[in-house]
Scaffold this active site. Sequence first.
Site, PDB file in Angstrom:
ATOM      1  CG  HIS A  28      -1.916  -1.063   1.296  1.00  0.00           C
ATOM      2  ND1 HIS A  28      -2.790  -1.354   0.274  1.00  0.00           N
ATOM      3  CD2 HIS A  28      -2.177  -1.983   2.276  1.00  0.00           C
ATOM      4  CE1 HIS A  28      -3.546  -2.381   0.615  1.00  0.00           C
ATOM      5  NE2 HIS A  28      -3.197  -2.783   1.826  1.00  0.00           N
ATOM      6  CG  ASP A  72      -2.914  -8.592   1.505  1.00  0.00           C
ATOM      7  OD1 ASP A  72      -3.933  -7.979   1.862  1.00  0.00           O
ATOM      8  OD2 ASP A  72      -1.901  -8.691   2.212  1.00  0.00           O
ATOM      9  CG  ASP A 128      -4.786  -9.905   4.593  1.00  0.00           C
ATOM     10  OD1 ASP A 128      -4.542 -10.603   3.595  1.00  0.00           O
ATOM     11  OD2 ASP A 128      -4.667  -8.660   4.584  1.00  0.00           O
ATOM     12  CG  HIS A 174      -6.515  -5.308   2.755  1.00  0.00           C
ATOM     13  ND1 HIS A 174      -7.445  -4.441   3.296  1.00  0.00           N
ATOM     14  CD2 HIS A 174      -6.315  -6.263   3.702  1.00  0.00           C
ATOM     15  CE1 HIS A 174      -7.771  -4.838   4.503  1.00  0.00           C
ATOM     16  NE2 HIS A 174      -7.106  -5.953   4.776  1.00  0.00           N
TER      17      HIS A 174
END
Length: 394
Positions: free
Chosen positions: A154, A190, A273, A192
């Site tokens: 990110h 992931d 995650d 995200h």
Amino acid sequence: MTQFTAAPTRPATADTATLFGPLEAPLFIGSEIYRGSSYGRMHPLRVPRVSTVMDLTRALGWLPSAQYQTSPRAKPAALERWHSPEYIAALQAAERAQAVSEEVKARHHIGTISNPVFPEIFRRPATAAGGSILAGERLAQGGVIYNPAGGTHHGMPDRANGFCYLNDPVLAMLSLRHHGAERIAYVDIDAHHADGVEHGFAGDPDVLMISTHEENLWPKTGRLDDDAGGSALNLPVPRGFNDSEMAYVLEELILPAVADFAPDAVVLQCGADAVTEDPLAHLDLSNNAHWSVVEALRSLAPRYLVLGGGGYNPWSVGRLWTGVWAVLNGHEIPDRLPVEAEEVLRGLEFKGHRLGRNPPEHWFTTLRDDPRPGPVREQIREAVTLLRRRRGLR
């Protein structure tokens, strides 16, 4: 704000390309800096992760010294290949002062709830980035490298974002390019979306980015119709995404797209995650799904870099990422862990969260989850068909 993009860099010279020979066995990049380092007692990254993987792999006898390399800390000049000098200076100043001004907080998003000031705010991410940059160099003539501290996808050029202060996947890909890998496939599983990596390589014809991520989960980017200027395949998946659905996506989209792209290097961001037990996402994978992706991508390029990423349950992250190392080395994962490995897992804590109050016994005694199969929903089939057509896959 000025935009800093990941422009192509020159290929390696003969001298730099031959500094390291091809790796004879997978290389694990780690550091003791992660042991005891925390974003703060209430932050999701208060839990140990990389140190657990280091301890478990050693307890299992899977990490001889010849396969371990201590990560260097990246110098500012190396980080400034993508990050702004002002931002790097702000991170260093925040570490020295253990505080930031309101101006710095507003500009660089340091000192927020998500991206707090903590004792190693520069040294820790610079070490993870240093490992990923080193990986690009060590892979100049091929091989497999695992940097579980990496995967901070990110981070933005001039600001922290989503627990990520630096973007080591971008820096790794620039390093790979500098050392001879022109075409790079980046796969991200992931929970995200990899918004920082997409920001770095949007529109680059020599990069293919594939991201599976939970739809409507922060940062709420990576829509199905977002192709990043032709460089990305974004597959937002619904809650409850299961092992059968990941297997379908792997076989019908990820593998054919990467094979068709014919990359010189594959980078896999293997965030933990997306498993059922993670406290921040709502997907339903077992760690078997991640390990299948790790194994399947290995043969598609001469250079293979596997990074960590998200994951906020200390037991599920430690077990999953240790299994990644087993897969990369062809080690058989035991049904029951030896006492030394079990003691590592029993020594973990997850304070302040309900999942830490009464953890199930198998979190201490096994690495492998029970499989979590299920129906492959029509939404996923339709999305995969659309993305295949977009890439011209038959």
